[in-house]
Design an enzyme around this catalytic site. Structure first.
Site, short mmCIF file in Angstrom:
data_model
loop_
_atom_site.label_atom_id
_atom_site.label_comp_id
_atom_site.label_asym_id
_atom_site.label_seq_id
_atom_site.Cartn_x
_atom_site.Cartn_y
_atom_site.Cartn_z
N ASN A 128 14.59 -10.89 7.50
CA ASN A 128 15.03 -12.14 8.14
C ASN A 128 15.82 -11.88 9.43
OD1 ASN A 128 15.46 -14.86 8.39
ND2 ASN A 128 16.82 -15.07 6.62
N HIS B 97 19.35 -23.35 -5.98
CA HIS B 97 20.54 -23.49 -5.13
C HIS B 97 20.97 -24.95 -5.03
CE1 HIS B 97 19.76 -19.69 -2.45
NE2 HIS B 97 19.63 -19.44 -3.74
N ARG C 96 22.99 -22.26 -8.93
CA ARG C 96 24.01 -21.71 -8.03
C ARG C 96 24.73 -22.86 -7.36
NH1 ARG C 96 23.11 -18.19 -2.48
NH2 ARG C 96 23.09 -20.27 -1.58
N TYR D 137 28.05 -21.25 4.85
CA TYR D 137 26.85 -20.76 4.19
C TYR D 137 26.43 -21.60 2.98
CZ TYR D 137 23.93 -18.04 1.14
OH TYR D 137 22.90 -17.66 0.31
N ASP E 36 27.83 -17.58 -4.81
CA ASP E 36 27.65 -16.49 -3.85
C ASP E 36 28.84 -16.45 -2.90
OD1 ASP E 36 26.73 -14.58 -2.10
OD2 ASP E 36 24.74 -15.46 -1.85
N HIS F 51 29.11 -14.31 -0.56
CA HIS F 51 28.47 -13.91 0.70
C HIS F 51 29.34 -12.97 1.54
CE1 HIS F 51 25.02 -14.53 3.44
NE2 HIS F 51 24.45 -14.83 2.31
N GLU G 120 28.63 -13.49 -6.91
CA GLU G 120 27.77 -12.58 -6.13
C GLU G 120 28.45 -12.15 -4.83
OE1 GLU G 120 24.08 -14.53 -5.24
OE2 GLU G 120 23.67 -13.20 -3.55
N GLU H 286 21.83 -7.49 -2.48
CA GLU H 286 20.68 -8.04 -1.75
C GLU H 286 20.48 -7.35 -0.42
OE1 GLU H 286 21.89 -12.19 -1.56
OE2 GLU H 286 22.29 -11.98 0.57
N ARG I 229 21.12 -6.95 -7.56
CA ARG I 229 20.54 -8.04 -6.76
C ARG I 229 19.44 -7.57 -5.80
NH1 ARG I 229 19.83 -12.74 -6.40
NH2 ARG I 229 20.80 -13.36 -4.45
N HIS J 228 16.79 -10.72 -5.80
CA HIS J 228 16.96 -11.64 -4.67
C HIS J 228 15.68 -12.45 -4.47
CE1 HIS J 228 18.11 -11.78 -0.11
NE2 HIS J 228 18.79 -12.68 -0.78
N ASP K 113 13.39 -16.32 2.39
CA ASP K 113 12.96 -15.26 3.32
C ASP K 113 12.28 -14.11 2.60
OD1 ASP K 113 16.11 -15.40 3.10
OD2 ASP K 113 15.71 -13.27 3.37
N GLU L 20 16.31 -15.30 -8.86
CA GLU L 20 16.60 -16.36 -7.89
C GLU L 20 15.27 -16.98 -7.45
OE1 GLU L 20 18.33 -14.93 -4.25
OE2 GLU L 20 19.18 -16.87 -3.76
N TRP M 174 29.52 -12.67 7.57
CA TRP M 174 28.81 -13.93 7.27
C TRP M 174 28.16 -13.89 5.91
CZ3 TRP M 174 23.71 -15.32 6.27
CH2 TRP M 174 23.50 -16.72 6.21
#
Ligand code: KDG
Ligand code: MG
Length: 412
Positions: A37, A122, A147, A159, A220, A222, A246, A272, A293, A322, A326, A349, A412
């Site tokens: 991605n 999600h 999630r 996010y 998550d 992130h 996560e 991930e 993940r 994961h 993407d 997921e 991020w």
């Protein structure tokens, strides 16, 4: 039989995907997902310039040998670009082997260990009512695990919030495209860890009060917290019995998980953005995580991820592969075959792809009663309609990035 043709196909039906298509001398085709991605064209170049010339004339049957050759003969090992390219070759060769045998890939991996794969979706919302609606929608779609991502007071965009992605597209609901945004530069989002930490436990309390104790809930982080912040969050979320927390800390500092682990019993999932078994080796051996993940697409393929998960099984650590949009339908199919076969499957997921993507990639998986199944078509069970794919050329798109209130770039 030898490989006669190796093509790299880029298509952007709802978002960018990179697919490797191998064709054997007698016309059997195999597909592999090489999508990275926001950096798709780097993998296209790696494949086209350095891998395709090595594949033409190679023996289709030698999956492990081809993997070892591509990994070791390059000298420069690991890294997301290299491993996504090798992953695509590995997947395509498993696809061919399945078609040659007339069997779905999960049969070649040892056969089904369960009837289907528990999958999570999600749900998200800036505020609680929107979040509750999103949870209800997911339950209606059949999800049995969810999630939870939520807005944080004072932050404009963060996010994982679907409606925010829709806003970015001028009101058009394009969650399928989230979180990468089409454009020549990454979109800036804002972040404040203290506000997030103050807000999140209350959100989980509200979700538990509304939906009860049974529903498996995930979250998550992130990569945004320091170890001590993650430890605090894990501890505060304990009453809400999360399935997992996560990526609580940035993936590079694996020692961080030791500290988090000392303070909380909230299960942890990570990996991930890992790309080899070496990234997982120590945190599996030290039992610092509960779920692996890794994605088939980013871990170098089915072969190395199976080895990683077999190693994890020795420590009762399970899979949590994961599966955002993407990961292409080919990468998702590979994950489903692997998840069905291994003993230590945990959860998959599953973010749905858009209608155009499903039209370009014809798939044979099923989604029933909250469970995924890869189907029984020989190979991976995905075919790429090359003419359809050609209608959607590559479009530049980037993941967003974060800045703190004072302008500092943050994870991020
Ligand atoms: O490309 C990045 C996304 O795959 C990632 O942001 C999604 O964190 C993610 C997840 O858990 O699905
Ligand atoms: Mg994630």
């Amino acid at each position: 039989m030898t490989i006669d043709k190796a093509e790299v196909i880029v298509t952007s039906p709802d978002r960018n995907f990179v697919t490797l298509k191998l064709t054997t001398a007698d016309g059997i085709t195999g597909l592999g997902d090489a999508t990275l991605n926001g950096r798709e064209l780097a993998v296209v170049a790696y494949l086209s310039e350095h891998v395709v010339p090595l594949l033409v004339g190679a023996d289709e049957g030698r999956i492990e040998d081809t993997w070892q050759f591509l990994y070791r003969s390059a000298y420069w090992r690991r890294g997301p670009v290299t491993m996504a390219a090798i992953a695509a070759v590995d997947m395509a060769l498993w696809d061919i082997k399945g078609k040659r045998a007339g069997m779905p890939v999960y049969q070649l991996l040892g056969g089904a260990s369960r009837t289907g794969l528990l999958a999570y979706g999600h749900a998200s919302g800036k505020e609680l009512p929107e979040l509750f609606d999103s949870v209800r929608e997911h339950l209606e779609q059949g999800y049995r695990a969810i999630r939870i991502q939520t807005g944080v007071p004072g932050l404009k965009a963060i996010y994982g919030i679907a409606s925010q992605a829709a806003d970015t597209f001028g009101g058009e609901v394009r969650y399928d495209h989230e979180p990468a945004r089409r454009g020549v530069k990454p979109v800036e989002e804002d972040w404040d860890t203290r506000s997030y930490l103050r807000h999140l436990p209350g959100v989980f309390e509200a979700v538990r009060n509304e939906f009860g104790p049974e529903l498996p809930l995930l979250h998550d982080g992130h990569h945004r917290m320091t170890p001590i912040q993650a430890a605090k969050l894990g501890k505060e979320l304990e009453p809400y019995d999360l399935f997992w927390l996560e990526d609580c800390t940035p993936a590079e500092n694996q020692e961080a998980l030791r500290l988090v682990r000392q303070h909380t019993t909230t299960p942890l999932a990570i990996g991930e953005i890992f790309n080899t078994v070496w990234d997982f080796k120590d945190i599996i051996r030290e039992q610092l995580i509960d779920y692996v993940r890794g994605a088939v697409t980013h871990m170098g393929g089915i072969s190395p991820l199976k080895k990683t998960l077999d190693y994890a099984a020795m420590y009762q650590i399970k899979s949590g592969m994961h599966g955002p949009t993407d990961i292409s339908p080919v990468g998702m199919a590979a994950a489903m075959h692997l998840g069905l076969a291994i003993h230590n499957f945990g959860i998959q997921e599953y973010m749905r792809h858009g209608a155009r993507t499903d039209h370009v990639f014809r798939q044979s998986f099923t989604w029933r009663d909250g469970l995924l199944h890869p189907g029984d078509a020989p190979g991976l069970g995905v075919e790429l309609d090359v003419d359809e794919a050609g209608k959607y050329p590559y479009e530049q798109a980037y993941l967003p990035y974060n800045r703190l209130a004072d302008g500092t770039v943050h994870d991020w």
